[in-house]
Design an enzyme around this catalytic site. Sequence first.
Site, PDB file in Angstrom:
ATOM      1  N   SER A 152       0.869  -1.181   0.000  1.00 23.08           N
ATOM      2  CA  SER A 152       0.000   0.000   0.000  1.00 23.08           C
ATOM      3  C   SER A 152       0.900   1.223   0.000  1.00 23.08           C
ATOM      4  CB  SER A 152      -0.842  -0.002   1.286  1.00 23.08           C
ATOM      5  OG  SER A 152      -1.344   1.296   1.550  1.00 23.08           O
ATOM      6  N   TYR A 165      -2.706  -1.162  10.417  1.00 21.39           N
ATOM      7  CA  TYR A 165      -2.638  -1.333   8.952  1.00 21.39           C
ATOM      8  C   TYR A 165      -1.303  -0.835   8.386  1.00 21.39           C
ATOM      9  CZ  TYR A 165      -4.078  -1.152   4.052  1.00 21.39           C
ATOM     10  OH  TYR A 165      -4.150  -1.329   2.687  1.00 21.39           O
TER      11      TYR A 165
HETATM   12  C1  BGC Z   1      -6.202   1.523   2.028  1.00 21.47           C
HETATM   13  C2  BGC Z   1      -7.368   2.378   1.578  1.00 21.47           C
HETATM   14  C3  BGC Z   1      -6.920   3.819   1.367  1.00 21.47           C
HETATM   15  C4  BGC Z   1      -5.655   3.888   0.518  1.00 21.47           C
HETATM   16  C5  BGC Z   1      -5.104   5.304   0.427  1.00 21.47           C
HETATM   17  C6  BGC Z   1      -5.068   1.680   1.039  1.00 21.47           C
HETATM   18  O1  BGC Z   1      -4.008   0.851   1.370  1.00 21.47           O
HETATM   19  O2  BGC Z   1      -6.620   0.166   2.127  1.00 21.47           O
HETATM   20  O3  BGC Z   1      -8.400   2.336   2.550  1.00 21.47           O
HETATM   21  O4  BGC Z   1      -7.943   4.547   0.745  1.00 21.47           O
HETATM   22  O5  BGC Z   1      -4.659   3.042   1.039  1.00 21.47           O
HETATM   23  O6  BGC Z   1      -5.024   5.945   1.671  1.00 21.47           O
END
Ligand code: BGC
Length: 267
Positions: A152, A165
């Site tokens: 991400s 996360y």
């Molecule tokens: C998340 C999303 C978020 C995006 C940008 C992703 O890794 O799961 O919820 O919108 O990152 O912030």
Amino acid sequence: MKIQRLKGQSAIITGSSSGIGEAIAIELAVEGAKVVINYSHSEKAAFDIVRGIKKNGGEAIAIKADVSNENDVKDMFKEAISTFGTIDILVNNAGIQKDASITEMSLNDWKLVLDINLTGQFLCSREAIKEYRRRGLTETSCALGKIICMSSVHEIIPWSGHVNYSSSKGGVSMFMKSMAQEVGRDKIRVNAIAPGAIKTRINKEIWATKEAEQKVLELIPYNRLGEAKDVAKVAAWLASDESDYIHGTTIFVDGGMALYPGFVDNG
Ligand code: BGC
């Protein structure tokens, strides 16, 4: 007719009953790969995707497995290998969010996110590497096998209210690079994709209303939200021999979100 870049190969895409995983599974099938649609709860959605792929002339099966459960992962690989003969591509896609401010975050939600987003990638990669080494090189690819880790933008962008996360994705980055360093000599190619704001169920609150969407667009220099297909196209290329010299890298698919857009006219 379009050349199918993954013809004769098989792929497991974890968490592929919806969102980015679903789009990747469909794209890999279009490229000729036999695909495993892995799900943990959404059985109907998984079987619908299998049906759709078969209707379009592809090959697919659905396998239920919780990627954070060692036995589930082993059983999933056994079933996939006995059905398709081997596995050539693993896409470590399964991931969740359990958001809360740090003082409100339960230990359970901290662990759950780390277990699925990071430990799950370890458990699946371990089985994939064993299978690649057992099987040896084939005619279908220059590489012994490929692993694509879903990261991400939050592997580098800190994210208040989401410490579980962002920590898991920071972990994915180092997990991917360390693994790439370790197994590269075997011709196992390991990379990651770091999506930004891609329109899926996981972040529906940021695109549910025009106002919310406008707010998040301020973070995206390219000025549009991503689609699951934007990520799927990159995954198909990364899984194919066209990217054979790309190893140990994270490709950002984020419309520039990682460019610190807060610095436009500031700093
Ligand atoms: C998340 C999303 C978020 C995006 C940008 C992703 O890794 O799961 O919820 O919108 O990152 O912030």
